[in-house]
Design a protein around this motif. Structure first.
Motif, PDB file in Angstrom:
ATOM      1  N   GLY A  45      -7.081 -45.719 -83.441  1.00  0.00           N
ATOM      2  CA  GLY A  45      -7.392 -44.320 -83.188  1.00  0.00           C
ATOM      3  C   GLY A  45      -6.237 -43.695 -82.602  1.00  0.00           C
ATOM      4  N   ALA A  46      -6.392 -42.370 -82.113  1.00  0.00           N
ATOM      5  CA  ALA A  46      -5.400 -41.701 -81.578  1.00  0.00           C
ATOM      6  C   ALA A  46      -5.587 -40.933 -80.420  1.00  0.00           C
ATOM      7  N   VAL A  47      -4.682 -40.777 -79.491  1.00  0.00           N
ATOM      8  CA  VAL A  47      -4.991 -39.839 -78.345  1.00  0.00           C
ATOM      9  C   VAL A  47      -4.318 -38.560 -78.515  1.00  0.00           C
ATOM     10  N   ALA A  48      -5.036 -37.519 -78.544  1.00  0.00           N
ATOM     11  CA  ALA A  48      -4.356 -36.084 -78.867  1.00  0.00           C
ATOM     12  C   ALA A  48      -4.610 -35.287 -77.487  1.00  0.00           C
ATOM     13  N   VAL A  49      -3.709 -34.291 -77.401  1.00  0.00           N
ATOM     14  CA  VAL A  49      -3.654 -33.373 -76.360  1.00  0.00           C
ATOM     15  C   VAL A  49      -3.540 -31.807 -76.631  1.00  0.00           C
ATOM     16  N   TYR A  50      -3.969 -31.062 -75.772  1.00  0.00           N
ATOM     17  CA  TYR A  50      -3.818 -29.513 -76.228  1.00  0.00           C
ATOM     18  C   TYR A  50      -3.580 -28.901 -74.883  1.00  0.00           C
ATOM     19  N   VAL A  51      -2.521 -28.016 -74.893  1.00  0.00           N
ATOM     20  CA  VAL A  51      -2.288 -27.090 -73.640  1.00  0.00           C
ATOM     21  C   VAL A  51      -2.468 -25.736 -74.010  1.00  0.00           C
ATOM     22  N   ASN A  52      -2.772 -24.806 -73.369  1.00  0.00           N
ATOM     23  CA  ASN A  52      -2.767 -23.545 -73.658  1.00  0.00           C
ATOM     24  C   ASN A  52      -1.360 -22.811 -73.402  1.00  0.00           C
ATOM     25  N   ASP A  53      -1.191 -21.519 -74.044  1.00  0.00           N
ATOM     26  CA  ASP A  53       0.130 -21.212 -73.887  1.00  0.00           C
ATOM     27  C   ASP A  53       0.631 -20.671 -72.624  1.00  0.00           C
ATOM     28  N   ALA A  54      -0.521 -20.592 -71.603  1.00  0.00           N
ATOM     29  CA  ALA A  54       0.031 -20.175 -70.424  1.00  0.00           C
ATOM     30  C   ALA A  54       0.146 -21.631 -69.273  1.00  0.00           C
ATOM     31  N   GLN A  55      -0.161 -22.622 -70.023  1.00  0.00           N
ATOM     32  CA  GLN A  55      -0.122 -23.931 -69.228  1.00  0.00           C
ATOM     33  C   GLN A  55      -1.043 -23.895 -68.041  1.00  0.00           C
ATOM     34  N   THR A  56      -2.284 -23.437 -68.092  1.00  0.00           N
ATOM     35  CA  THR A  56      -3.156 -23.618 -66.834  1.00  0.00           C
ATOM     36  C   THR A  56      -4.197 -24.384 -67.383  1.00  0.00           C
ATOM     37  N   ALA A  57      -4.359 -24.637 -68.576  1.00  0.00           N
ATOM     38  CA  ALA A  57      -5.509 -25.659 -69.093  1.00  0.00           C
ATOM     39  C   ALA A  57      -5.037 -26.414 -70.081  1.00  0.00           C
ATOM     40  N   ALA A  58      -5.519 -27.698 -69.865  1.00  0.00           N
ATOM     41  CA  ALA A  58      -5.224 -28.925 -71.007  1.00  0.00           C
ATOM     42  C   ALA A  58      -6.219 -29.780 -71.100  1.00  0.00           C
ATOM     43  N   THR A  59      -6.206 -30.121 -72.375  1.00  0.00           N
ATOM     44  CA  THR A  59      -7.358 -31.498 -72.659  1.00  0.00           C
ATOM     45  C   THR A  59      -6.620 -32.643 -73.254  1.00  0.00           C
ATOM     46  N   MET A  60      -7.289 -33.724 -73.101  1.00  0.00           N
ATOM     47  CA  MET A  60      -6.739 -34.825 -73.750  1.00  0.00           C
ATOM     48  C   MET A  60      -7.971 -35.752 -74.240  1.00  0.00           C
ATOM     49  N   VAL A  61      -7.842 -35.979 -75.479  1.00  0.00           N
ATOM     50  CA  VAL A  61      -9.056 -36.789 -76.065  1.00  0.00           C
ATOM     51  C   VAL A  61      -8.656 -38.197 -76.700  1.00  0.00           C
ATOM     52  N   GLU A  62      -9.545 -39.172 -76.652  1.00  0.00           N
ATOM     53  CA  GLU A  62      -9.130 -40.328 -77.603  1.00  0.00           C
ATOM     54  C   GLU A  62     -10.252 -40.271 -78.668  1.00  0.00           C
ATOM     55  N   LEU A  63      -9.941 -40.414 -79.809  1.00  0.00           N
ATOM     56  CA  LEU A  63     -10.696 -40.316 -81.152  1.00  0.00           C
ATOM     57  C   LEU A  63     -10.394 -41.921 -81.668  1.00  0.00           C
ATOM     58  N   GLY A  64     -11.501 -42.778 -81.681  1.00  0.00           N
ATOM     59  CA  GLY A  64     -11.221 -44.119 -82.185  1.00  0.00           C
ATOM     60  C   GLY A  64     -11.632 -44.261 -83.853  1.00  0.00           C
ATOM     61  N   CYS A  65     -10.986 -45.127 -84.143  1.00  0.00           N
ATOM     62  CA  CYS A  65     -11.438 -45.630 -85.772  1.00  0.00           C
ATOM     63  C   CYS A  65     -11.083 -47.164 -85.815  1.00  0.00           C
ATOM     64  N   GLU A  66     -11.216 -47.746 -87.025  1.00  0.00           N
ATOM     65  CA  GLU A  66     -11.113 -49.046 -87.245  1.00  0.00           C
ATOM     66  C   GLU A  66      -9.699 -49.668 -87.413  1.00  0.00           C
ATOM     67  N   THR A  67      -8.914 -48.829 -88.256  1.00  0.00           N
ATOM     68  CA  THR A  67      -7.858 -49.374 -88.541  1.00  0.00           C
ATOM     69  C   THR A  67      -6.461 -48.588 -88.339  1.00  0.00           C
ATOM     70  N   ASP A  68      -5.359 -49.110 -88.061  1.00  0.00           N
ATOM     71  CA  ASP A  68      -4.079 -48.099 -87.882  1.00  0.00           C
ATOM     72  C   ASP A  68      -3.954 -47.447 -88.915  1.00  0.00           C
ATOM     73  N   PHE A  69      -4.325 -47.812 -90.316  1.00  0.00           N
ATOM     74  CA  PHE A  69      -4.040 -47.102 -91.421  1.00  0.00           C
ATOM     75  C   PHE A  69      -4.801 -45.639 -91.458  1.00  0.00           C
ATOM     76  N   VAL A  70      -6.178 -45.550 -90.928  1.00  0.00           N
ATOM     77  CA  VAL A  70      -6.910 -44.371 -90.775  1.00  0.00           C
ATOM     78  C   VAL A  70      -6.115 -43.791 -89.724  1.00  0.00           C
ATOM     79  N   ALA A  71      -5.845 -44.140 -88.619  1.00  0.00           N
ATOM     80  CA  ALA A  71      -5.332 -43.547 -87.279  1.00  0.00           C
ATOM     81  C   ALA A  71      -4.039 -42.965 -87.832  1.00  0.00           C
ATOM     82  N   ARG A  72      -3.320 -42.984 -88.919  1.00  0.00           N
ATOM     83  CA  ARG A  72      -2.307 -42.370 -89.366  1.00  0.00           C
ATOM     84  C   ARG A  72      -2.582 -41.330 -90.329  1.00  0.00           C
ATOM     85  N   ASN A  73      -3.768 -41.389 -90.675  1.00  0.00           N
ATOM     86  CA  ASN A  73      -4.311 -40.360 -91.614  1.00  0.00           C
ATOM     87  C   ASN A  73      -4.101 -38.987 -91.087  1.00  0.00           C
ATOM     88  N   ALA A  74      -3.539 -37.970 -92.151  1.00  0.00           N
ATOM     89  CA  ALA A  74      -3.531 -36.624 -91.717  1.00  0.00           C
ATOM     90  C   ALA A  74      -4.893 -35.897 -91.240  1.00  0.00           C
TER      91      ALA A  74
END
Length: 306
Positions: free
Chosen positions: A81-110
């Motif tokens: 899978g992938a770990v994704a992050v987001y930070v707002n423009d003011a850098q006062t709030a941020a999120t991090m998520v882990e989205l899982g899948c079965e294969t590295d092939f799908v993990a790299r899928n756009a």
């Protein structure tokens, strides 16, 4: 007999006319939703060449297909899978998520990477909602949030149908609060998604605008050095003794300037008020997931022949 034959010919002519796809509508529909030609034609026929109705038809069809596929693959282990992050423009709030899948092939899928990034953006609404500056958020709470025309949960289900693998929203963390500057970083991927990610929150009553770069650099440091505690006090409360290499403020800062504690002291002098790490969190893709033992070649052949 003659009358029956005339009726059959007339009905065939009507059906052919009714089933004719408008070429301009087909082109437009595939620009808006790049599905296969046959699927686009089916959507337009079902929607009488109305592009907006065809788009709705495709969305419902994709969700139904995803739900059917999800029922089949729900027990498969999603250790990639992938770990994704987001930070707002003011850098006062941020999120991090882990989205899982079965294969590295799908993990790299756009499509998969984009979904993880979009979910992280939605999660920013939870930043600062907890008593802790950095907090883990319930997956179900984020799954129920709107993502476009559907919920996050529906978007994940649709992705299962598109990608053909089990896709799981595994965990969510946020950072934010009054007087806080947040930083985020991911490694081992592209853009805002990768294999390892971190969020760091700095707190100061001084001029926080000067801390934005430091917050991001500290997030990069946390990704690379994997500290377990922010301060010596926190480490001691956890029963630590002896080696302090797991304490963030004791580690030599990856960007130079001494230890992290010394860099924070310099930042305090620059801002005119104490600067400290209010919290941090680090995700590693697939962390804690038990992968099933890979069957031998002979076992795979037996399974196929069974």
């Amino acid at each position: 007999m003659v009358l029956a034959r005339v009726c059959r010919v007339a009905l065939r002519g009507y059906a052919t006319k009714a089933a004719k796809v408008d070429i301009a509508a087909l082109k437009r529909l595939r620009q808006l939703n790049p599905v296969s030609m046959s699927r686009a034609k089916e959507a337009l026929i079902s929607s009488e060449n109305d592009v907006e109705r065809a788009l709705t038809w495709l969305e419902r069809d994709a969700l139904a297909a995803g739900a059917q596929k999800a029922a089949k693959v729900k027990d498969r282990v999603a250790a990639e899978g992938a770990v994704a992050v987001y930070v707002n423009d003011a850098q006062t709030a941020a999120t991090m998520v882990e989205l899982g899948c079965e294969t590295d092939f799908v993990a790299r899928n756009a499509t998969f990477v984009e979904l993880a990034s979009r979910i992280a953006r939605v999660g920013a609404a939870f930043a600062g909602s907890s008593d802790s500056v950095v907090a883990n958020i319930g997956v179900d709470a984020l799954a129920a949030r709107a993502l476009g025309a559907h919920s996050v949960s529906d978007a994940v289900t649709e992705a299962i149908g598109r990608l053909g693998e089990n896709v799981v929203l595994r965990r969510v963390a946020t950072a934010g609060g009054p007087g806080v500057v947040v930083g985020a970083y991911v490694h081992g991927g592209s853009g805002a998604a990768g294999r390892i990610g971190a969020l760091v929150a700095l707190h100061s009553d001084g001029e926080n605008s000067t801390l934005t770069q430091l917050a991001r650099q500290l997030a990069q440091h946390v990704v690379g050095f994997a500290p377990r505690y922010a301060t010596h006090a926190e480490w001691e409360r956890a029963g630590g003794s002896g080696d302090t290499s797991a304490v963030l403020e004791s580690q030599v800062f990856v960007f130079g300037g001494g230890t992290v504690g010394e860099v924070l002291q310099k930042a305090s002098q620059a801002t005119g008020a104490p600067v400290h790490v209010a919290g941090f969190i680090r995700f590693v893709r697939g962390e804690g997931v038990v992968k099933p033992a890979r069957p031998s070649f002979a076992d795979e052949v037996r399974q196929q022949l069974a």
